[in-house]
Design an enzyme around this catalytic site. Sequence first.
Site, short mmCIF file in Angstrom:
data_model
loop_
_atom_site.label_atom_id
_atom_site.label_comp_id
_atom_site.label_asym_id
_atom_site.label_seq_id
_atom_site.Cartn_x
_atom_site.Cartn_y
_atom_site.Cartn_z
N SER A 135 0.87 -1.16 0.00
CA SER A 135 0.00 0.00 0.00
C SER A 135 0.92 1.22 0.00
O SER A 135 1.86 1.29 -0.79
CB SER A 135 -0.94 -0.04 1.21
OG SER A 135 -1.76 1.10 1.24
N TYR A 149 -4.69 8.20 -6.47
CA TYR A 149 -3.73 7.27 -5.86
C TYR A 149 -4.18 6.91 -4.45
O TYR A 149 -4.18 5.74 -4.06
CB TYR A 149 -2.35 7.91 -5.86
CG TYR A 149 -1.24 6.99 -5.42
CD1 TYR A 149 -0.83 5.93 -6.22
CD2 TYR A 149 -0.56 7.20 -4.21
CE1 TYR A 149 0.19 5.08 -5.82
CE2 TYR A 149 0.47 6.37 -3.81
CZ TYR A 149 0.84 5.31 -4.61
OH TYR A 149 1.87 4.49 -4.21
N LYS A 153 -5.19 3.20 -2.82
CA LYS A 153 -4.49 2.63 -1.68
C LYS A 153 -5.39 2.47 -0.46
O LYS A 153 -5.25 1.50 0.29
CB LYS A 153 -3.27 3.49 -1.34
CG LYS A 153 -2.19 3.48 -2.41
CD LYS A 153 -1.69 2.07 -2.71
CE LYS A 153 -0.53 2.05 -3.69
NZ LYS A 153 -0.04 0.67 -3.96
#
Length: 281
Positions: A135, A149, A153
């Site tokens: 992650s 992004y 994650k």
Amino acid sequence: MTDQEVWFITGAARGMGIDIARAALEAGHKVVGTARDASRVTDVLGEHENLLAVSLDITDDAAATAAVDAAVARFGRIDRLVNNAGNFYAGFFEVISPAQFRQQMETNFFGPLNVTRAVLPVLRAQRSGHIITFSSTAGLTGQEFVAAYCASKFAIEGWMESLRFDLEPYGINTTIVDPGFFRTELLVEGASTNWPELSIEDYDQRTQSTIEAWKGMNGKQSGDPAKLAAALITIAAQERPPLRWLAGADAVQTAEDKARLLLEQADAYRELSSSLAHDDE
């Protein structure tokens, strides 16, 4: 687990994946190193009797199944899956195109799901195994210029935290790795980083200045990926590996800051938040 394990590593031809594959080989393990083009794996790692290079686009579930089949045909088993492959779509939310946002999720979230689905029948049959998924600190706290992004994650974090309950009865461990800033290709334009496709006047100046600042950070990140890789081998060898491993002093600081913020927010409205039950309760 035996002393010589089989590590299945995605994204093994660049960035962090190279160092992890190399560290696993140096530790005496067998490695299935995947990349979109298998030849790139052997280009960077060389030929090795304990290395199987396999072409794999993690967004293709059929390719994931074929890669797992090749791994088992060569080495007979899989002990550690390292979901490392990914990319980075940077930008403010409104200027990241819908197609870019979907591609971010397709690679960083659905990609690891595809590979894990392919590997799990092998691990369940063995009644052993370990799924390690990368992650980021961007999966712990929201940040500017990384809406897509962070979304990918945060999704990884929720999936992995839940997956542990599914798999514990079968002797399969899970670990989330949350790295801070490491000196990899993540900020290299055209390699892992993609800038916004859209332009909105309100954002243009901020977008350009942020891009220039980020380009200036490339190659100056404090984290050493070779040290992370060596530490990961140590972490994985534990009888009960951690559910989450914070990689880097900056990652530890980010986690501590987020934990404090959550406690502050819980305390700030504790009375109001606790007053919402039915009156007959």
